[in-house]
Design a protein around this motif. Structure first.
Motif, mmCIF file in Angstrom:
data_model
loop_
_atom_site.group_PDB
_atom_site.id
_atom_site.type_symbol
_atom_site.label_atom_id
_atom_site.label_comp_id
_atom_site.label_asym_id
_atom_site.label_seq_id
_atom_site.Cartn_x
_atom_site.Cartn_y
_atom_site.Cartn_z
ATOM 1 N N MET A 41 -45.329 12.972 -11.947
ATOM 2 C CA MET A 41 -44.021 12.728 -11.342
ATOM 3 C C MET A 41 -42.901 13.435 -12.106
ATOM 4 N N GLY A 42 -42.937 13.394 -13.421
ATOM 5 C CA GLY A 42 -41.907 14.043 -14.225
ATOM 6 C C GLY A 42 -41.882 15.549 -14.062
ATOM 7 N N LYS A 43 -43.041 16.149 -13.865
ATOM 8 C CA LYS A 43 -43.116 17.599 -13.696
ATOM 9 C C LYS A 43 -42.531 18.024 -12.355
ATOM 10 N N VAL A 44 -42.710 17.203 -11.335
ATOM 11 C CA VAL A 44 -42.199 17.538 -10.014
ATOM 12 C C VAL A 44 -40.684 17.316 -9.940
ATOM 13 N N ILE A 45 -40.200 16.294 -10.622
ATOM 14 C CA ILE A 45 -38.765 16.017 -10.604
ATOM 15 C C ILE A 45 -38.026 16.945 -11.568
ATOM 16 N N GLY A 46 -38.561 17.139 -12.760
ATOM 17 C CA GLY A 46 -37.939 18.036 -13.732
ATOM 18 C C GLY A 46 -36.772 17.375 -14.456
ATOM 19 N N LYS A 47 -36.249 18.081 -15.434
ATOM 20 C CA LYS A 47 -35.110 17.563 -16.189
ATOM 21 C C LYS A 47 -33.885 17.507 -15.294
ATOM 22 N N GLN A 48 -33.297 16.345 -15.239
ATOM 23 C CA GLN A 48 -32.107 16.081 -14.419
ATOM 24 C C GLN A 48 -32.334 16.453 -12.957
ATOM 25 N N GLY A 49 -33.584 16.418 -12.510
ATOM 26 C CA GLY A 49 -33.897 16.672 -11.109
ATOM 27 C C GLY A 49 -33.831 18.122 -10.681
ATOM 28 N N ARG A 50 -33.853 19.027 -11.636
ATOM 29 C CA ARG A 50 -33.690 20.448 -11.302
ATOM 30 C C ARG A 50 -34.858 21.010 -10.506
ATOM 31 N N VAL A 51 -36.079 20.637 -10.866
ATOM 32 C CA VAL A 51 -37.253 21.155 -10.141
ATOM 33 C C VAL A 51 -37.260 20.594 -8.720
ATOM 34 N N ALA A 52 -36.994 19.305 -8.572
ATOM 35 C CA ALA A 52 -36.949 18.698 -7.239
ATOM 36 C C ALA A 52 -35.865 19.357 -6.391
ATOM 37 N N LYS A 53 -34.726 19.633 -6.980
ATOM 38 C CA LYS A 53 -33.636 20.277 -6.247
ATOM 39 C C LYS A 53 -34.041 21.686 -5.810
ATOM 40 N N ALA A 54 -34.732 22.408 -6.677
ATOM 41 C CA ALA A 54 -35.180 23.760 -6.336
ATOM 42 C C ALA A 54 -36.204 23.732 -5.199
ATOM 43 N N ILE A 55 -37.130 22.781 -5.249
ATOM 44 C CA ILE A 55 -38.132 22.652 -4.181
ATOM 45 C C ILE A 55 -37.433 22.346 -2.863
ATOM 46 N N ARG A 56 -36.490 21.413 -2.896
ATOM 47 C CA ARG A 56 -35.753 21.060 -1.677
ATOM 48 C C ARG A 56 -34.978 22.258 -1.130
ATOM 49 N N THR A 57 -34.377 23.044 -2.013
ATOM 50 C CA THR A 57 -33.614 24.216 -1.567
ATOM 51 C C THR A 57 -34.500 25.193 -0.810
ATOM 52 N N VAL A 58 -35.693 25.459 -1.328
ATOM 53 C CA VAL A 58 -36.618 26.381 -0.664
ATOM 54 C C VAL A 58 -37.078 25.812 0.675
ATOM 55 N N VAL A 59 -37.418 24.528 0.699
ATOM 56 C CA VAL A 59 -37.898 23.896 1.929
ATOM 57 C C VAL A 59 -36.798 23.869 2.984
ATOM 58 N N TYR A 60 -35.574 23.533 2.583
ATOM 59 C CA TYR A 60 -34.467 23.489 3.543
ATOM 60 C C TYR A 60 -34.172 24.880 4.086
ATOM 61 N N ALA A 61 -34.237 25.888 3.235
ATOM 62 C CA ALA A 61 -33.984 27.262 3.680
ATOM 63 C C ALA A 61 -35.062 27.711 4.665
ATOM 64 N N ALA A 62 -36.305 27.365 4.394
ATOM 65 C CA ALA A 62 -37.400 27.751 5.286
ATOM 66 C C ALA A 62 -37.295 27.035 6.630
#
Length: 76
Positions: A41-62
């Motif tokens: 879970m920590g790896k997917v969320i990342g520090k301060q949610g940065r990884v989760a935000k990046a994943i969401r950005t790519v998914v929303y753009a697609a």
């Protein structure tokens, strides 16, 4: 879209076989629920949610070309 999410998340985690993506379609939106191993879970969320935000950005753009809004939830 499920394949895109899995392609992004599986290399990040220690237990890629536990990655599951479920789609919940409604009239005006599609919600993808991402389930990962508790230890990852920590790896997917990342520090301060940065990884989760990046994943969401790519998914929303697609998904921006579609008529429905796309949402991504990370579920414990």
């Amino acid at each position: 879209m499920k394949e895109l999410i899995e392609t992004i998340v599986k290399p990040l985690v220690d237990f890629p076989e536990d990655v599951q993506v479920n789609a919940l379609e409604e009239s005006d939106r599609v919600t993808y629920k991402l389930n990962v191993n508790k230890n990852d879970m920590g790896k997917v969320i990342g520090k301060q949610g940065r990884v989760a935000k990046a994943i969401r950005t790519v998914v929303y753009a697609a998904g921006s070309s579609g008529q429905k809004k796309i949402f991504l939830e990370i579920v414990e």
